[in-house]
Design a protein around this motif. Structure first.
Motif, mmCIF file in Angstrom:
data_model
loop_
_atom_site.group_PDB
_atom_site.id
_atom_site.type_symbol
_atom_site.label_atom_id
_atom_site.label_comp_id
_atom_site.label_asym_id
_atom_site.label_seq_id
_atom_site.Cartn_x
_atom_site.Cartn_y
_atom_site.Cartn_z
ATOM 1 N N ILE A 65 0.802 -1.229 -0.123
ATOM 2 C CA ILE A 65 0.000 0.032 0.107
ATOM 3 C C ILE A 65 1.022 1.345 0.029
ATOM 4 O O ILE A 65 1.926 1.367 0.844
ATOM 5 N N HIS A 66 0.438 2.197 -1.023
ATOM 6 C CA HIS A 66 1.490 3.333 -0.898
ATOM 7 C C HIS A 66 0.244 4.531 -0.591
ATOM 8 O O HIS A 66 -0.616 4.738 -1.145
ATOM 9 N N LEU A 67 0.715 5.093 0.686
ATOM 10 C CA LEU A 67 0.155 6.421 0.897
ATOM 11 C C LEU A 67 0.918 7.733 0.878
ATOM 12 O O LEU A 67 2.151 7.546 1.261
ATOM 13 N N LEU A 68 0.264 8.724 0.384
ATOM 14 C CA LEU A 68 1.108 9.993 0.338
ATOM 15 C C LEU A 68 1.985 10.116 1.611
ATOM 16 O O LEU A 68 1.095 9.867 2.587
ATOM 17 N N ALA A 69 3.046 10.637 1.579
ATOM 18 C CA ALA A 69 3.759 10.847 2.778
ATOM 19 C C ALA A 69 3.108 12.152 3.732
ATOM 20 O O ALA A 69 3.360 11.932 5.020
ATOM 21 N N THR A 70 2.199 12.638 3.156
ATOM 22 C CA THR A 70 1.466 13.817 3.699
ATOM 23 C C THR A 70 0.290 13.321 4.715
ATOM 24 O O THR A 70 -0.295 13.995 5.409
ATOM 25 N N ARG A 71 0.139 11.987 4.323
ATOM 26 C CA ARG A 71 -1.220 11.366 5.192
ATOM 27 C C ARG A 71 -0.651 11.067 6.798
ATOM 28 O O ARG A 71 0.486 10.666 6.794
ATOM 29 N N LYS A 72 -1.600 10.875 7.379
ATOM 30 C CA LYS A 72 -1.214 10.511 8.872
ATOM 31 C C LYS A 72 -1.137 9.140 9.136
ATOM 32 O O LYS A 72 -1.231 8.267 8.065
ATOM 33 N N SER A 73 -0.253 8.650 9.839
ATOM 34 C CA SER A 73 0.076 7.188 10.067
ATOM 35 C C SER A 73 -1.150 6.442 10.671
ATOM 36 O O SER A 73 -2.016 7.014 11.352
ATOM 37 N N TYR A 74 -1.232 5.184 10.088
ATOM 38 C CA TYR A 74 -2.520 4.427 10.437
ATOM 39 C C TYR A 74 -1.787 3.168 11.242
ATOM 40 O O TYR A 74 -1.130 2.194 10.847
ATOM 41 N N LYS A 75 -2.336 3.129 12.496
ATOM 42 C CA LYS A 75 -1.649 2.152 13.423
ATOM 43 C C LYS A 75 -1.939 0.772 12.823
ATOM 44 O O LYS A 75 -1.318 -0.091 13.167
ATOM 45 N N PHE A 76 -3.227 0.643 12.289
ATOM 46 C CA PHE A 76 -3.644 -1.212 11.855
ATOM 47 C C PHE A 76 -2.622 -1.481 10.861
ATOM 48 O O PHE A 76 -2.369 -2.357 10.878
ATOM 49 N N LEU A 77 -2.440 -0.445 9.870
ATOM 50 C CA LEU A 77 -1.526 -0.764 8.726
ATOM 51 C C LEU A 77 0.086 -1.067 9.340
ATOM 52 O O LEU A 77 0.371 -1.918 9.080
ATOM 53 N N GLU A 78 0.435 -0.320 10.268
ATOM 54 C CA GLU A 78 1.874 -0.407 10.995
ATOM 55 C C GLU A 78 1.782 -1.832 11.763
ATOM 56 O O GLU A 78 2.745 -2.474 11.583
ATOM 57 N N LYS A 79 0.568 -2.193 12.272
ATOM 58 C CA LYS A 79 0.715 -3.309 13.055
ATOM 59 C C LYS A 79 0.786 -4.749 12.049
ATOM 60 O O LYS A 79 1.303 -5.812 12.520
ATOM 61 N N MET A 80 0.058 -4.528 10.929
ATOM 62 C CA MET A 80 -0.204 -5.724 10.192
ATOM 63 C C MET A 80 1.183 -5.782 8.967
ATOM 64 O O MET A 80 1.401 -6.758 8.563
ATOM 65 N N ALA A 81 1.842 -4.711 8.809
ATOM 66 C CA ALA A 81 2.924 -4.687 7.913
ATOM 67 C C ALA A 81 4.060 -5.466 8.447
ATOM 68 O O ALA A 81 4.373 -5.158 9.365
ATOM 69 N N ILE A 82 4.873 -6.000 7.502
ATOM 70 C CA ILE A 82 6.141 -6.463 7.900
ATOM 71 C C ILE A 82 7.214 -5.522 7.649
ATOM 72 O O ILE A 82 8.348 -5.553 8.062
ATOM 73 N N LYS A 83 6.926 -4.451 7.099
ATOM 74 C CA LYS A 83 7.763 -3.428 6.610
ATOM 75 C C LYS A 83 7.086 -2.140 6.232
ATOM 76 O O LYS A 83 6.202 -2.204 5.744
ATOM 77 N N LYS A 84 7.621 -0.968 6.617
ATOM 78 C CA LYS A 84 7.076 0.429 6.294
ATOM 79 C C LYS A 84 8.308 1.199 5.838
ATOM 80 O O LYS A 84 9.372 1.186 6.469
ATOM 81 N N LEU A 85 8.444 1.874 4.723
ATOM 82 C CA LEU A 85 9.644 2.429 4.066
ATOM 83 C C LEU A 85 9.203 3.498 3.313
ATOM 84 O O LEU A 85 8.058 3.422 2.622
ATOM 85 N N PRO A 86 9.903 4.690 3.261
ATOM 86 C CA PRO A 86 9.870 5.981 2.348
ATOM 87 C C PRO A 86 10.105 5.493 1.074
ATOM 88 O O PRO A 86 10.770 4.833 0.674
ATOM 89 N N THR A 87 9.032 6.024 0.026
ATOM 90 C CA THR A 87 9.515 5.554 -1.449
ATOM 91 C C THR A 87 9.092 7.116 -2.054
ATOM 92 O O THR A 87 8.306 8.027 -1.749
ATOM 93 N N ARG A 88 9.497 6.904 -3.152
ATOM 94 C CA ARG A 88 9.339 7.991 -4.160
ATOM 95 C C ARG A 88 8.811 7.647 -5.684
ATOM 96 O O ARG A 88 9.624 6.967 -6.108
ATOM 97 N N MET A 89 7.727 8.323 -6.008
ATOM 98 C CA MET A 89 7.178 7.764 -7.153
ATOM 99 C C MET A 89 6.438 9.153 -7.680
ATOM 100 O O MET A 89 5.723 9.717 -7.056
ATOM 101 N N MET A 90 6.507 9.441 -9.120
ATOM 102 C CA MET A 90 5.665 10.177 -9.758
ATOM 103 C C MET A 90 6.046 11.565 -9.088
ATOM 104 O O MET A 90 5.002 12.297 -8.858
ATOM 105 N N ASP A 91 7.129 11.790 -8.833
ATOM 106 C CA ASP A 91 7.740 13.115 -8.155
ATOM 107 C C ASP A 91 6.750 13.409 -6.809
ATOM 108 O O ASP A 91 7.014 14.647 -6.272
ATOM 109 N N HIS A 92 6.401 12.657 -6.059
ATOM 110 C CA HIS A 92 5.819 12.451 -4.529
ATOM 111 C C HIS A 92 6.426 11.502 -3.903
ATOM 112 O O HIS A 92 7.102 10.461 -4.335
#
Length: 153
Positions: A116-143
């Protein structure tokens, strides 16, 4: 409990879906692009239908209590697959339920991992963080994005 159904995009009220996609509150969470007109909306629908026909992909409208709420899907992302959920603000809060459905589809479609890619400007989602095996910064489409990686079980 709300009745949530998933239907093919062409089977739902296109005016309602177009209205949701053009709402400013919804658009603030997406990569900036021009508002849809009828022509660009029909092109978008055609592209999502093409994606839906691809192996390991599924794109559906989200219907809540007989009302178009938005769309969701599993779609290609280079050599991986991403989950997408775009819903009207009046239905925010059902994202976890839609996410769980997408993960069931991912299992049925034999995915090992999805993103799941969320714009970095969005708030963090606890349920996603708990279920994800990894959370990382990415850059795509100049965002800048925050990408969550999930194992499909």
């Amino acid at each position: 409990m709300r009745d949530i159904q998933y239907q093919r995009l062409e089977a739902v009220d296109s005016v309602a879906l177009l209205s949701i996609l053009n709402k400013q509150k919804v658009r603030t969470h997406l990569v900036a692009h021009d508002q849809f007109d009828l022509f660009s909306f029909n092109e978008w629908i055609a592209e999502k239908k093409r994606i839906d026909l691809q192996p390991k992909c599924r794109v559906r409208a989200v219907i809540v209590d007989d009302q178009v709420a938005g769309w969701c899907g599993i779609q290609p992302d280079e050599d991986k697959y991403e989950l997408a959920i775009v819903i009207d603000e009046s239905f925010w809060g059902i994202g976890l339920t839609i996410f769980k459905q997408l993960m069931l589809w991912a299992k049925d479609l034999k995915h090992d991992r999805v993103l799941i890619h969320l714009l970095a400007t969005r708030k963090s989602y606890k349920f996603l963080e708990k279920m994800a095996i990894k959370k990382l910064p990415t850059r795509m489409m100049d965002h800048d994005f925050v990408t969550y990686v999930f194992v499909v079980e």
